[in-house]
Scaffold this motif. Sequence first.
Motif, PDB file in Angstrom:
ATOM      1  N   LEU A 183     -46.762 -44.966  90.922  1.00  0.00           N
ATOM      2  CA  LEU A 183     -46.018 -45.977  90.164  1.00  0.00           C
ATOM      3  C   LEU A 183     -45.465 -45.419  88.852  1.00  0.00           C
ATOM      4  O   LEU A 183     -44.410 -45.846  88.386  1.00  0.00           O
ATOM      5  N   GLY A 184     -46.186 -44.468  88.265  1.00  0.00           N
ATOM      6  CA  GLY A 184     -45.775 -43.931  86.970  1.00  0.00           C
ATOM      7  C   GLY A 184     -44.482 -43.139  87.028  1.00  0.00           C
ATOM      8  O   GLY A 184     -43.646 -43.226  86.118  1.00  0.00           O
ATOM      9  N   TYR A 185     -44.278 -42.376  88.095  1.00  0.00           N
ATOM     10  CA  TYR A 185     -43.061 -41.572  88.204  1.00  0.00           C
ATOM     11  C   TYR A 185     -41.800 -42.436  88.212  1.00  0.00           C
ATOM     12  O   TYR A 185     -40.901 -42.234  87.377  1.00  0.00           O
ATOM     13  N   PRO A 186     -41.667 -43.418  89.129  1.00  0.00           N
ATOM     14  CA  PRO A 186     -40.436 -44.216  89.118  1.00  0.00           C
ATOM     15  C   PRO A 186     -40.310 -45.081  87.883  1.00  0.00           C
ATOM     16  O   PRO A 186     -39.201 -45.303  87.381  1.00  0.00           O
ATOM     17  N   LEU A 187     -41.421 -45.584  87.370  1.00  0.00           N
ATOM     18  CA  LEU A 187     -41.380 -46.422  86.178  1.00  0.00           C
ATOM     19  C   LEU A 187     -40.889 -45.622  84.980  1.00  0.00           C
ATOM     20  O   LEU A 187     -40.027 -46.071  84.215  1.00  0.00           O
ATOM     21  N   THR A 188     -41.420 -44.415  84.833  1.00  0.00           N
ATOM     22  CA  THR A 188     -40.981 -43.551  83.739  1.00  0.00           C
ATOM     23  C   THR A 188     -39.501 -43.224  83.858  1.00  0.00           C
ATOM     24  O   THR A 188     -38.756 -43.256  82.865  1.00  0.00           O
ATOM     25  N   PHE A 195     -33.414 -46.451  78.466  1.00  0.00           N
ATOM     26  CA  PHE A 195     -33.527 -46.234  77.021  1.00  0.00           C
ATOM     27  C   PHE A 195     -33.514 -44.721  76.761  1.00  0.00           C
ATOM     28  O   PHE A 195     -32.517 -44.074  76.928  1.00  0.00           O
ATOM     29  N   ASP A 196     -34.637 -44.174  76.329  1.00  0.00           N
ATOM     30  CA  ASP A 196     -34.819 -42.732  76.260  1.00  0.00           C
ATOM     31  C   ASP A 196     -36.301 -42.464  76.509  1.00  0.00           C
ATOM     32  O   ASP A 196     -37.064 -43.387  76.789  1.00  0.00           O
ATOM     33  N   PHE A 197     -36.722 -41.220  76.403  1.00  0.00           N
ATOM     34  CA  PHE A 197     -38.107 -40.920  76.770  1.00  0.00           C
ATOM     35  C   PHE A 197     -39.104 -41.626  75.859  1.00  0.00           C
ATOM     36  O   PHE A 197     -40.237 -41.918  76.261  1.00  0.00           O
ATOM     37  N   ARG A 198     -38.711 -41.943  74.630  1.00  0.00           N
ATOM     38  CA  ARG A 198     -39.628 -42.648  73.726  1.00  0.00           C
ATOM     39  C   ARG A 198     -39.923 -44.063  74.207  1.00  0.00           C
ATOM     40  O   ARG A 198     -40.988 -44.609  73.939  1.00  0.00           O
ATOM     41  N   GLY A 199     -38.970 -44.650  74.939  1.00  0.00           N
ATOM     42  CA  GLY A 199     -39.202 -45.987  75.479  1.00  0.00           C
ATOM     43  C   GLY A 199     -40.382 -46.014  76.440  1.00  0.00           C
ATOM     44  O   GLY A 199     -41.119 -47.008  76.504  1.00  0.00           O
ATOM     45  N   ALA A 200     -40.579 -44.927  77.185  1.00  0.00           N
ATOM     46  CA  ALA A 200     -41.706 -44.862  78.116  1.00  0.00           C
ATOM     47  C   ALA A 200     -43.030 -44.918  77.358  1.00  0.00           C
ATOM     48  O   ALA A 200     -43.990 -45.558  77.802  1.00  0.00           O
ATOM     49  N   TYR A 201     -43.081 -44.259  76.206  1.00  0.00           N
ATOM     50  CA  TYR A 201     -44.332 -44.248  75.446  1.00  0.00           C
ATOM     51  C   TYR A 201     -44.564 -45.563  74.706  1.00  0.00           C
ATOM     52  O   TYR A 201     -45.713 -45.976  74.513  1.00  0.00           O
TER      53      TYR A 201
END
Length: 539
Positions: A183-188, A195-201
């Motif tokens: 689940l983490g791969y597609p969600l990320t 957004f950008d990678f910061r949105g994932a965090y």
Amino acid sequence: MTSTGDNRSDGRPEENGGIVSISGDIASGSTGPGAAVPRGLRLRLLGPTLVIVGSLMAVVSSLGAPLIPTIADADGVSLSTAEWLLTITLMTGALATPLMGRLADGPRQRDVILAALGSVVAGCVVAALSNGFAMLIVGRGLQGVGLGLLPVAMAVARRNLTPEKSRQAIATLSITTAIGAGLGYPLTALIAETFDFRGAYWFGAITVGCAFLLAAFVLPGRAQVPSRRFDTVGATLISLAVVGLSVVLSEADGWGWTSARTLGLFAASLVVLALWIPYELRTTDPLIDLRQVRNRSVLTADTGGLLISVAMYLLLPVVVEFVQVPAAKGYGFGASLVVSGLVLVPYAVANFVASRFLGVYERRFGARSMIPLGSLIFALSTGFFALEHAHLWEAFVTTGIAGFGMGFTYAAMPGFIVRAVPHSETGSATGFYQVLRSIGLTLGSALSAAVLMAHTPAGSALPEVSGFRTALIIASGLGVATAVISFVLPGLAPRGRAGSSVKGGSETVPMMGTEAGEEEAELAGSGLMTVDDKASGTR
């Protein structure tokens, strides 16, 4: 250990006329943060809360892998350097797991879980606010502490839930790593593209923060069990060994597998391990009781968990990378980051579905064949994609079949450990199992990278299809090896004790009326031995 009130001497729930009494503040009604929540509601929420916490930790741990190319470009670092986004999390998790596992065998299980969740929230915030690669690595390191939560959650489930609910919760917790990766791969990927990678965090910080609040209200307070001396020397030695091995596996590609740095650090790690093992065997209260490994049930889970974890990371990253390869290369499908992440969704779903069938399968066929069956199904899936990879749908089918096999395998393994060790050693034993799994994942990641690199022509950024095929064939072979070893190690079923007996799977097992007896009967039917068998000299 003394009994207090309605609590059993082993700290587990007791059923009297349908009323379940729980150790800690669930039973006593103490004035903790969750005292305003009705006791029955808190008890019903305990299992789901533990599973939510475990699943979120797995999702957060996978937030780095799909973002490696994006972050490497944004921060101006090489891909090999950016790989530390994944490595530092696995390393921190491998360090935290045995420490937290031992602490989980004491009275402060709730404190350990909340402290780890707090570390993960802080790590997500640091990563989201990072203005450079170094700060991002610090954040990812703090997030890795959450990987040590699984043995703690399993110990909480065993101590506070009824036997049936405990077994179900532990089986589900054991597959949260696989589900989280799926689940983490597609969600990320989806969040990063929107957004950008910061949105994932930021997503990780918000969801884990909610889990922290839920855990604070639901988890039982301090249990009526004695505190234990913490093995500082053992913890230091195993930490040095794990860090050394993790660095070797992560950096050997860049350093060279036969370079002086690689061989020197590897040798130093082995020396530290050689010092740690006899120390743990001599000390009276070790961080990890290595004597437990002599029990064939524990050895089966530990060995199988290590091998199948290597195989797991020879499949998942390879499939994700394969589908992203441009079709002009002669293979691959040129899939986007989101589509390549979605390829792992069947893997996550099948893991969960397989774990739901575990109880039915065990009652019908016994426990002994569960790990071999799941490992063979996994081997079938990797062998299939090694030979058939002309269409994108084959990647989805492959991960679905692999997920079903892995769900059976991972869900069964902790049960082999939990039923074979004393209650006071649950966290330590499952913690060591989780460390071996983490090492297996790191080894699998390094091995897949090495295989693909070996099949990449000079001057090319992409490996030949033979590299992917070789990695998948190795994964298939490891699946078969896991099946054989996990079937042979438990040995033949022990003879039943004198008295009446019932059929358990294909063998006869003794009929016993107590909860411990029921667990022994299940294991006897699968050729395994419990702690009580060891103590009484039954073989």
